[in-house]
Motif scaffolding. Structure first.
Motif, short mmCIF file in Angstrom:
data_model
loop_
_atom_site.label_atom_id
_atom_site.label_comp_id
_atom_site.label_asym_id
_atom_site.label_seq_id
_atom_site.Cartn_x
_atom_site.Cartn_y
_atom_site.Cartn_z
N THR A 112 5.42 -16.90 -80.24
CA THR A 112 4.46 -17.73 -80.94
C THR A 112 4.15 -17.15 -82.32
OG1 THR A 112 2.57 -16.55 -79.98
CG2 THR A 112 3.46 -18.44 -78.76
N VAL A 113 3.99 -18.05 -83.29
CA VAL A 113 3.67 -17.61 -84.64
C VAL A 113 2.31 -16.93 -84.74
CG1 VAL A 113 3.32 -18.40 -87.02
CG2 VAL A 113 5.18 -19.37 -85.64
N PRO A 114 1.25 -17.43 -84.08
CA PRO A 114 -0.04 -16.71 -84.15
C PRO A 114 0.05 -15.28 -83.64
CG PRO A 114 -0.38 -18.94 -83.33
CD PRO A 114 1.09 -18.74 -83.39
N MET A 115 0.81 -15.05 -82.56
CA MET A 115 0.96 -13.69 -82.06
C MET A 115 1.76 -12.84 -83.05
SD MET A 115 0.19 -11.48 -79.86
CE MET A 115 -0.57 -12.51 -78.60
N GLN A 116 2.78 -13.42 -83.67
CA GLN A 116 3.53 -12.69 -84.68
C GLN A 116 2.61 -12.26 -85.83
OE1 GLN A 116 6.71 -15.28 -85.91
NE2 GLN A 116 8.15 -14.46 -84.41
N MET A 117 1.78 -13.18 -86.29
CA MET A 117 0.87 -12.86 -87.39
C MET A 117 -0.15 -11.80 -86.98
SD MET A 117 1.96 -14.56 -89.96
CE MET A 117 3.60 -14.21 -89.26
N ALA A 118 -0.62 -11.89 -85.73
CA ALA A 118 -1.59 -10.90 -85.26
C ALA A 118 -0.97 -9.51 -85.20
CB ALA A 118 -2.11 -11.32 -83.88
N LEU A 119 0.23 -9.41 -84.65
CA LEU A 119 0.90 -8.11 -84.59
C LEU A 119 1.28 -7.62 -85.98
CD1 LEU A 119 3.16 -8.66 -81.44
CD2 LEU A 119 1.05 -7.35 -81.61
N PHE A 120 1.68 -8.55 -86.84
CA PHE A 120 2.01 -8.17 -88.21
C PHE A 120 0.78 -7.62 -88.93
CE2 PHE A 120 5.22 -8.44 -91.47
CZ PHE A 120 4.49 -8.41 -92.66
N LEU A 121 -0.37 -8.26 -88.72
CA LEU A 121 -1.61 -7.77 -89.30
C LEU A 121 -1.97 -6.40 -88.75
CD1 LEU A 121 -4.04 -8.41 -91.14
CD2 LEU A 121 -5.14 -9.45 -89.17
N LEU A 122 -1.68 -6.18 -87.47
CA LEU A 122 -1.94 -4.87 -86.86
C LEU A 122 -1.14 -3.78 -87.55
CD1 LEU A 122 -3.44 -3.40 -84.55
CD2 LEU A 122 -1.43 -3.84 -83.12
N CYS A 123 0.07 -4.10 -87.96
CA CYS A 123 0.91 -3.12 -88.66
C CYS A 123 0.34 -2.75 -90.03
CB CYS A 123 2.33 -3.65 -88.83
SG CYS A 123 3.25 -3.87 -87.28
N THR A 124 -0.48 -3.62 -90.59
CA THR A 124 -1.04 -3.34 -91.91
C THR A 124 -2.36 -2.59 -91.86
OG1 THR A 124 -2.27 -5.45 -92.01
CG2 THR A 124 0.02 -5.45 -92.78
N VAL A 125 -2.88 -2.33 -90.65
CA VAL A 125 -4.18 -1.65 -90.53
C VAL A 125 -4.20 -0.31 -91.25
CG1 VAL A 125 -5.76 -0.58 -88.88
CG2 VAL A 125 -4.88 -2.87 -88.45
N PRO A 126 -3.16 0.55 -91.13
CA PRO A 126 -3.21 1.83 -91.85
C PRO A 126 -3.36 1.68 -93.35
CG PRO A 126 -1.49 1.88 -90.19
CD PRO A 126 -1.96 0.46 -90.26
N PHE A 127 -2.94 0.54 -93.91
CA PHE A 127 -3.02 0.35 -95.36
C PHE A 127 -4.41 -0.06 -95.81
CE2 PHE A 127 1.44 0.31 -94.57
CZ PHE A 127 2.02 0.80 -95.73
N TRP A 128 -5.35 -0.15 -94.88
CA TRP A 128 -6.72 -0.45 -95.26
C TRP A 128 -7.43 0.78 -95.79
CZ3 TRP A 128 -8.60 -3.87 -90.54
CH2 TRP A 128 -7.79 -5.00 -90.48
N THR A 129 -6.80 1.93 -95.69
CA THR A 129 -7.35 3.17 -96.26
C THR A 129 -6.37 3.70 -97.28
OG1 THR A 129 -6.34 4.52 -94.51
CG2 THR A 129 -8.59 3.73 -94.14
N SER A 130 -6.79 4.67 -98.08
CA SER A 130 -5.93 5.22 -99.12
C SER A 130 -4.85 6.12 -98.51
CB SER A 130 -6.77 6.02 -100.12
OG SER A 130 -7.28 7.19 -99.51
#
Length: 312
Positions: A125-143
């Protein structure tokens, strides 16, 4: 006979309209691209030209003299030819930087390709793909610095990793090479830049027609054969773009090498940073020009493998 000129005039007028419309559309496109072109000129081309110009200036006792001299380039490679086949400090530093870049490239390629493959072909499912993709970007929320410092309590002599290894009996003493070492530098590179490899590969995989995968399976191809003969060839543009991102960033990185290497590991980016801190601008600019030339050669070699403009 009298009707012929009358009929010709509308045809001529109708033929002129598309040409003028095309010219107007081109003019509008140029105006739309003008702001970006100006920014590109001011913040990329102009600083690059200034760096090249300063690399030929004369530097004596903290005084910069506008001149045309090759002294900075001679100082960069001073004694290297005479010491062959042994490596001088400059060549050793460049080779060390290349080694870091290649290790980070291989590691991020394996991890990025695996994560992208899972997201593209195993998450339906595309929503699950987007959710997991967003999870991969969590470390980039900090410097970047915070993410690197976070490894210190994990990899230090009294860190969680060493304590865990000793608790299960795998080691008797703390492992010193986990932190402030080349291993720590490569680990930080993989942590910081895997996403830059994963995103272009995922974009290429998302565009693959799933009918091709089904056709390969119907033809009797195994999973590895489908991966090697169908998926990887169609992902070459994403692999090349991700490789360019990772290699160019790692080649010029000096913060990661300084923090994770404990200020004990040399890289060409670190050398340039030290020269800048001592106001040795011409030799720092010369090193930057040489580094730029090496990076451009790497990009040229990668783009020879795949015509990115045609594939995209």
């Amino acid at each position: 006979m009298t009707g012929a000129p009358v009929a010709a005039r509308p045809l001529a007028a109708s033929g002129a309209a598309p040409g003028s419309a095309l010219r107007r559309s081109r003019g509008g496109a140029y105006w739309q691209a003008a702001p970006f072109a100006i920014l590109f000129l001011l913040f990329f081309i102009l600083p690059l030209l200034l760096t090249i110009v300063v690399s030929f200036w004369r530097y004596e006792d903290y005084v910069l003299t506008p001149d045309f001299t090759l002294d900075s380039y001679r100082e960069v490679f001073e004694g290297c030819i005479a010491r062959l086949p042994d490596l001088c400090v400059t060549f050793s530093t460049y080779l060390s930087t290349l080694r870091f870049a290649l290790l980070a490239w291989v590691s991020t390629l394996i991890l990025g390709f695996g994560i992208a493959y899972f997201l593209a072909f195993h998450v339906r499912t595309v929503p699950m793909q987007m959710a997991l993709f967003l999870l991969c970007t969590v470390p980039f929320w900090t410097s970047n610095i915070i993410r690197m410092v976070a490894w210190v309590p994990l990899l230090g002599r009294n860190g969680l990793v060493n304590q865990g290894l000793q608790a299960v009996g795998l080691t008797r003493a703390p492992l010193d090479w986990l932190l402030y070492s080349e291993f720590a530098v490569v680990l930080a590179f993989v942590h910081l830049y895997t996403l830059f490899m994963m995103v272009p590969i995922f974009n290429s995989m998302a565009r693959i027609d799933r009918a091709l995968i089904e056709a390969a399976r119907d033809a009797g191809a195994s999973g590895w054969q489908t991966l090697w003969n169908v998926v990887i060839p169609l992902c070459k543009p994403g692999i090349v773009i991700g490789s360019i991102f990772v290699l160019t960033i790692v080649m010029g990185d000096f913060v990661t090498v300084g923090i994770m290497g404990g200020q004990q590991i040399a890289s060409i980016g670190k050398v340039i940073q030290v020269q800048m801190s001592y106001l040795q601008f011409p030799i720092a600019a010369a090193n930057a020009v040489v580094l730029l030339g090496i990076v451009l050669l790497m990009i040229w070699a990668l783009t020879r493998l795949v015509d990115i403009r045609r594939e995209l």
